[in-house]
Write an enzyme that holds these catalytic residues in place. Sequence first.
Site, PDB file in Angstrom:
ATOM      1  N   ASP A 480       0.836  -1.210   0.000  1.00 15.12           N
ATOM      2  CA  ASP A 480       0.000   0.000   0.000  1.00 15.12           C
ATOM      3  C   ASP A 480       0.871   1.260   0.000  1.00 15.12           C
ATOM      4  O   ASP A 480       2.081   1.202   0.265  1.00 15.12           O
ATOM      5  CB  ASP A 480      -0.918  -0.033   1.233  1.00 15.12           C
ATOM      6  CG  ASP A 480      -2.263   0.623   0.986  1.00 15.12           C
ATOM      7  OD1 ASP A 480      -2.362   1.486   0.089  1.00 15.12           O
ATOM      8  OD2 ASP A 480      -3.225   0.290   1.697  1.00 15.12           O
ATOM      9  N   ASP A 550     -10.750   2.044  -3.175  1.00 19.25           N
ATOM     10  CA  ASP A 550     -11.287   1.712  -1.852  1.00 19.25           C
ATOM     11  C   ASP A 550     -12.810   1.695  -1.887  1.00 19.25           C
ATOM     12  O   ASP A 550     -13.444   1.257  -0.932  1.00 19.25           O
ATOM     13  CB  ASP A 550     -10.806   2.734  -0.807  1.00 19.25           C
ATOM     14  CG  ASP A 550      -9.421   2.387  -0.287  1.00 19.25           C
ATOM     15  OD1 ASP A 550      -8.930   1.282  -0.572  1.00 19.25           O
ATOM     16  OD2 ASP A 550      -8.822   3.231   0.411  1.00 19.25           O
TER      17      ASP A 550
HETATM   18  C1  GLA Z   1      -5.754   1.750   2.164  1.00 18.08           C
HETATM   19  C2  GLA Z   1      -6.174   0.578   1.318  1.00 18.08           C
HETATM   20  C3  GLA Z   1      -7.246  -0.199   2.026  1.00 18.08           C
HETATM   21  C4  GLA Z   1      -6.724  -0.663   3.360  1.00 18.08           C
HETATM   22  C5  GLA Z   1      -6.237   0.528   4.174  1.00 18.08           C
HETATM   23  C6  GLA Z   1      -5.532   0.069   5.437  1.00 18.08           C
HETATM   24  O1  GLA Z   1      -6.775   2.687   2.260  1.00 18.08           O
HETATM   25  O2  GLA Z   1      -6.596   0.986   0.053  1.00 18.08           O
HETATM   26  O3  GLA Z   1      -7.673  -1.300   1.263  1.00 18.08           O
HETATM   27  O4  GLA Z   1      -5.674  -1.577   3.152  1.00 18.08           O
HETATM   28  O5  GLA Z   1      -5.334   1.339   3.446  1.00 18.08           O
HETATM   29  O6  GLA Z   1      -5.094   1.119   6.215  1.00 18.08           O
END
Ligand code: GLA
Length: 740
Positions: A480, A550
């Site tokens: 990420d 997301d």
């Molecule tokens: C990002 C990712 C999510 C999740 C969060 C965790 O927003 O896109 O899918 O993994 O971080 O903090």
Amino acid sequence: MLKTFSFALVLLACPFIAFAQNLAIRFEPGAKVFRLDGGGVSYVFGVNTRGELQQLYWGGRLGAADNFSQASPMPEWASFDSSYNNTPQEYAGWGAGLFNEPALKVSFADGNRDLVLHYESHTETSHGFDVVLKDISRPIFVTLHYAMDAENGILARSATIENRGSDAVTVEQAAAAAWALPAGHYTLNYLTGRWAGEWNLNQETVHPGARVIESRRGSTGHQANPWFAIQSGEADEDHGEVWFGALGWSGSWRITVEQDQLDEVRVTGGFNPFDFGYVLKAREKLETPIFYGGYAEDGLGGASRLLHGFELKHILPRTQTTAGQAMPKPRPVIYNSWEATEFRVSEAGQMELAEKAAALGIDRFVMDDGWFGQRKNDLAGLGDWYVNQEKFPNGLKPLIDKVHSLGMDFGLWVEPEMVNPDSDLYRAHPDWVLHFAGQPETEQRHQLVLNLARQDVREYVFGFLDKILTENDIAFLKWDYNRNWSEPGWDQLPPAEQKRVYVEFTQSLYGILAELRKKHPRVEIESCSGGGGRVDLGILRYTDEVWPSDNTDPFDRLTMQDGFSYAYTPQIMMAWVTDSPHWLNERATSLTYRMLSSMQGSLGIGANIANWTPEEASTAKRLIAAYHQVQPTIVQGALYRLISPRDGSEFSATQTVRADKGQSVVFAFIHSTQTGHSFPTLKLKGLDPAAEYALSSIEGKARAGTPAMASGAWWMNHGLEFDGGFRGDFQAMAFRLDRK
Ligand code: GLA
């Protein structure tokens, strides 16, 4: 001097690991013309009578015997519009009165900023040419690399800029390539968005002036994606000429689409010149990213099918188990706990979810954020990559063993390039973050960006990832990256050199990924950046899949998936089924609708399955099993966007056809039925007209009287009709056709 390749080539150093057929590379010494033919495409350029490299042709494949005369520069239009300016150069230096977008702009130590690049020499390579240009007076050399894919004619272009002088020069702007289109009327397609709202397709007429698509953020960005497609006036989804391109770079980038004063259209793309300044010392070189470009004569659909095939065969990495194979393997169906637990992960909680996931037929269990350091929320812990003892008193092993005993492999979330100020790492190394000395450090999500360009940071990041992968049996990392840059200083270097960070950060990221993959050849990696903030053909050379957004709302996802599919293959498009009502839109949808929306890509489950009823579990289990049977067709087949969900469409539908035309899968969605409209008859595409195909339902019913078996011609001409009861809000059906 015609060279045709009909043998298999495996070239690791080359952008293509290709089975080269159908590729012809030719240089005509008399006319000084370079020609590349691959798939249905010809690309031709030459040295013009002034010595510049000029584009001559890019489009449908020409006859093998067709010849070009030596390129002659475009005439001057007026004293205001010089020939130099009007001539479509392959890689124009900023000098000699160029007002269009330059490919390269430099400042010499003595203040001279005039750069005029002329042909110097060339070599033939396995898939094209390396052509060397040189400034007319200074020892600045530019090697242009051209490599064409034999199968679909996609051309990979990049440049190596070299200072062979004794004084440093500053590169202020460097493109990977410039492309020119024949004069005409065009529509530009490009993708924009924001967090939780990525992948909007924009379509607009190309007008005089420049349209800039870019990221100044240090990474690819949610806000625009480095892809374009330009269609000729008559073109649509299925017909007409389309020129398209995608830049393989995960740092700040810029693509400029420019219609000049003579109505010529050019596209120039590479490093974003904003705040750019790469000091090339004596004998140093700068490599640009690769700008891939292609041409299709069967519309936007044809363009995306070419790009999908190219990504699958030539961009995406292989693991130990898929080494040497033409295609990467379809993604395992994953379970991810993020939306279920957020940071509240624990050994018992994850084990419970793992048991439920295994019962659904899930292949891979992924633990998301929250397992490390003092990570209870997003305020602390990033940078401290030790297992949190309160949540996992015995380390990760008991959970991983449990996941394995349930027949799944195990994946883990990491965010390697970031640090919370509240972390041991930041307390020990406050100088490791991007910053300007003495200036405040701007936090986003309470975190700062580690300067990956620093050797010590690079070693730390590689070291902890290598340790986690060595000490644990981990099949997958969700990598990420949850913010963009601010204060991009690198105060280890002299002030004049600090802007190298724009290049070296991203190169270091690629280096770490490559090294990790080499050392742990079974591990797969997902590129996530708060959703789809880092999706491009650069990162995809090192990662197996991406997290497109997301936003997991199944209705929103239909439009996002549609937009995504213009540039990227469904193979990499992870799509989770999450809980209803959805947290973002408060929209309630059935589990079936959510499942089918996600089944258009690489399926995952991200709901709190501990709370699912037995009926919900059995629906998901049935559809996961059905998905497993047809997944390769869905994610690696030829995609036809039959009805777009864009612009408030009442309906949408997609169809994918396996490469051998032996199987096809159809998805149909109703947004909201109005005035009793029936779902339109779907005239299918891409089937073998003479073959017989059996229709079976994955979910839903065809209209009474639909034949159980009919020819490809029948499905394509008569079409597939839906049951009259297919009405309502957020409804979905899916069918498969299998050749007998
Ligand atoms: C990002 C990712 C999510 C999740 C969060 C965790 O927003 O896109 O899918 O993994 O971080 O903090």
